[in-house]
Design an enzyme around this catalytic site. Structure first.
Site, short mmCIF file in Angstrom:
data_model
loop_
_atom_site.label_atom_id
_atom_site.label_comp_id
_atom_site.label_asym_id
_atom_site.label_seq_id
_atom_site.Cartn_x
_atom_site.Cartn_y
_atom_site.Cartn_z
N CYS A 160 7.59 9.34 -2.86
CA CYS A 160 7.03 9.34 -1.51
C CYS A 160 7.11 10.92 -0.99
O CYS A 160 6.41 11.70 -0.49
CB CYS A 160 7.93 8.38 -0.61
N1 LIG Z 1 7.46 2.90 -3.40
C1 LIG Z 1 7.78 3.33 -2.06
O1 LIG Z 1 8.89 3.50 -1.77
C2 LIG Z 1 6.81 3.32 -0.81
C3 LIG Z 1 7.42 3.60 0.14
C4 LIG Z 1 6.42 3.70 1.27
C5 LIG Z 1 5.09 3.61 1.11
N2 LIG Z 1 4.69 3.53 -0.33
C6 LIG Z 1 3.01 3.63 -0.54
O2 LIG Z 1 2.64 2.46 -0.81
C7 LIG Z 1 1.56 2.64 -1.91
C8 LIG Z 1 1.74 1.75 -2.96
O3 LIG Z 1 2.98 2.37 -3.59
P1 LIG Z 1 3.82 1.43 -4.79
O4 LIG Z 1 5.18 2.53 -4.85
O5 LIG Z 1 3.89 0.24 -4.38
O6 LIG Z 1 2.85 1.90 -5.95
P2 LIG Z 1 2.95 1.26 -7.42
O7 LIG Z 1 2.33 1.86 -8.30
O8 LIG Z 1 4.50 0.54 -7.74
O9 LIG Z 1 2.23 0.12 -7.36
C9 LIG Z 1 0.66 0.09 -7.02
C10 LIG Z 1 0.32 -1.08 -7.82
O10 LIG Z 1 -1.21 -1.12 -7.60
C11 LIG Z 1 -2.10 -1.37 -8.74
N3 LIG Z 1 -3.22 -0.87 -8.41
C12 LIG Z 1 -3.92 0.24 -8.72
N4 LIG Z 1 -5.30 0.30 -8.48
C13 LIG Z 1 -5.49 -1.04 -8.01
C14 LIG Z 1 -6.60 -1.69 -7.43
N5 LIG Z 1 -7.98 -0.81 -7.58
N6 LIG Z 1 -6.80 -2.74 -7.44
C15 LIG Z 1 -5.73 -3.80 -7.50
N7 LIG Z 1 -4.40 -2.93 -7.89
C16 LIG Z 1 -4.49 -1.80 -8.06
C17 LIG Z 1 -1.21 -0.87 -9.91
O11 LIG Z 1 -1.41 -1.38 -10.98
C18 LIG Z 1 0.21 -0.98 -9.48
O12 LIG Z 1 0.61 -2.40 -9.92
C19 LIG Z 1 1.46 4.09 -2.04
O13 LIG Z 1 0.48 4.62 -1.21
C20 LIG Z 1 2.87 4.67 -1.64
O14 LIG Z 1 2.70 5.88 -1.21
C21 LIG Z 1 5.36 3.44 -1.06
#
Ligand SMILES: NC(=O)c1ccc[n+]([C@@H]2O[C@H](COP(=O)([O-])OP(=O)(O)OC[C@H]3O[C@@H](n4cnc5c(N)ncnc54)[C@H](O)[C@@H]3O)[C@@H](O)[C@H]2O)c1
Length: 390
Positions: free
Chosen positions: A240
């Site tokens: 992030c």
């Molecule tokens: N990790 C954090 O602490 C956090 C906090 C706040 C916001 N976010 C935001 O949330 C969002 C997700 O982050 P995350 O950390 O969970 O990511 P992540 O990489 O842990 O998980 C994302 C998942 O989405 C899947 N994926 C990718 N493309 C896809 C598609 N087209 N259809 C279905 N599944 C798909 C991936 O295989 C993966 O398992 C991002 O935008 C991130 O910036 C993350």
């Protein structure tokens, strides 16, 4: 079949799906990665790689990654998810974007994909944005007790989004519109980035001035108003803080209003791993030699007590130490294997002793440092004759 389909079962989507399931909703998880689906198969709710699950859902929440490619925002996963949802969306559904992105993403990028089969947003289905705020490793604040910002394309979309999250969280906070919700998320993370950069810059300056930055922070932190304490460290990592402000900067440049403070903060934080390595090398030189010196890096994740090495500053520290000829090992109970530039960093199970230098990057709970010899402490948690703080 499902009240809720969550697309993307990572750090954000998984807890959301768990919470919704615990709240009594019927949940289906969709992830494009078969390995993720296989790992979650047999869990409390069904999981699949097939986005056709969307066709029977009341609510679809998109939690796919929004990283960087070539240093620029990478919306490929949002676009792929938008297409997949658009292919299967049923009239009457609510679609929510939780992924972090720049203001305008929901309306300019997602909306046209969802309308591809002729359904009209705000008329045939509802469109909303509610950026995720999860703080990995935070024991005090989770999904349920962190207020959730909600927004919609139309007042009805926003109302429906609020009603959905009211089932899962203690408090929802309606934003004026989609762009305000998207921007609020980027402001939150840019605020953190900028303040981390400020204390990092002050830490570097304090070393030059012979001032103890940790004591400065202790003193400044007693002000009961107008000051929030941030701590210096080896650099800002994770998915992030180094990433989201790039979405802000890129969008800002595109509209001719560059975010100079955010850009400067990114530069300061990016320089921290090299600074830490420089301090380590100075200590090694003071103690004799650098080439062949045995250095142990403790804590290679991007933050304490979290098993996540994405964008970890440890990488830059190890790279710079190796480049100077040091033999670097690591100790981290949360990371079973760690490679930098394709070369494995040897792992030791305990800190032990006999190192020319130990560099403490993250102070995970339960890691016992003992008296390992000279230590460079980048977290300001150790005391002692052989301890050199950032
Ligand atoms: N990790 C954090 O602490 C956090 C906090 C706040 C916001 N976010 C935001 O949330 C969002 C997700 O982050 P995350 O950390 O969970 O990511 P992540 O990489 O842990 O998980 C994302 C998942 O989405 C899947 N994926 C990718 N493309 C896809 C598609 N087209 N259809 C279905 N599944 C798909 C991936 O295989 C993966 O398992 C991002 O935008 C991130 O910036 C993350």
């Amino acid at each position: 079949m499902g009240d809720l389909v969550v697309l993307g079962l990572g750090y954000v989507g998984r807890p959301l799906a768990d919470r919704a399931h615990a709240a009594g909703l019927s949940v289906v998880g969709v992830d494009s990665d078969p390995a993720v689906v296989a790992a979650l198969d047999g869990g409390p709710f069904p999981v699949t790689t097939d986005p056709a699950a969307v066709s029977t859902a009341d609510t679809v929440v998109i939690c796919v990654p929004t990283g960087l490619v070539g240093g620029e925002p990478d919306l490929r996963a949002v676009v792929a998810a938008g297409r997949a949802v658009g292919d299967h969306l049923r009239p009457g559904a609510l679609v929510v974007l939780e992924s972090t992105s720049y203001p305008g993403t929901t309306e300019e990028v997602l909306l046209p994909l969802l309308e591809a089969r002729g359904l009209v947003a705000g008329v045939d289905f509802n469109l909303a944005c509610s950026p995720e705020r999860v703080d990995p490793g935070n024991a005090a604040f989770g999904l349920a007790n962190t207020p959730k910002v909600v927004s919609g394309l139309t007042p009805l979309c926003a109302k429906r989004c609020a009603a959905f999250y009211e089932q899962l969280v203690d408090e929802v906070v309606p934003a004026a519109g989609l762009r305000e919700a998207e921007m609020a998320k980027l402001l939150e993370n840019s605020y953190r980035l900028v303040n981390i950069a400020l204390v990092n810059e002050v830490a570097v300056l304090c070393e030059r001035l012979g001032v103890d930055v940790w004591d400065v922070l202790r003193c400044a932190g007693t002000k009961p108003f107008g000051f929030q304490a941030f701590r210096p460290g080896p650099g800002a990592g994770g998915h992030c803080i180094p990433v989201d402000p790039v979405y802000l900067s890129t969008r800002a440049r595109a509209v001719g209003a560059p975010c100079a403070v955010v850009d400067a903060a990114r530069a300061v934080n990016s320089g921290m791993p090299a600074y830490v390595a420089r301090r380590a090398l100075d200590l090694l030189r003071g103690g004799g030699r650098v080439a062949g010196a045995r250095v142990l890096v403790v804590g290679v994740t991007y933050k304490a007590d979290v098993a996540d090495i994405r964008e970890t500053p440890a990488e830059g520290v190890v790279r710079a130490l190796r480049a100077a000829g040091a033999r670097v090992s690591y100790c981290d109970p949360l990371v079973p294997a760690f490679a930098v530039d394709g070369a494995e960093v040897p792992r030791v199970p305990e800190v032990g002793s006999g190192w020319d230098l130990v560099v403490l990057l993250q102070d995970h709970r339960g890691v016992r440092l003992g008296s390992p010899g000279p230590v460079l402490d980048t977290r300001g948690v150790l005391d002692g004759e052989d301890v050199h703080r950032l």
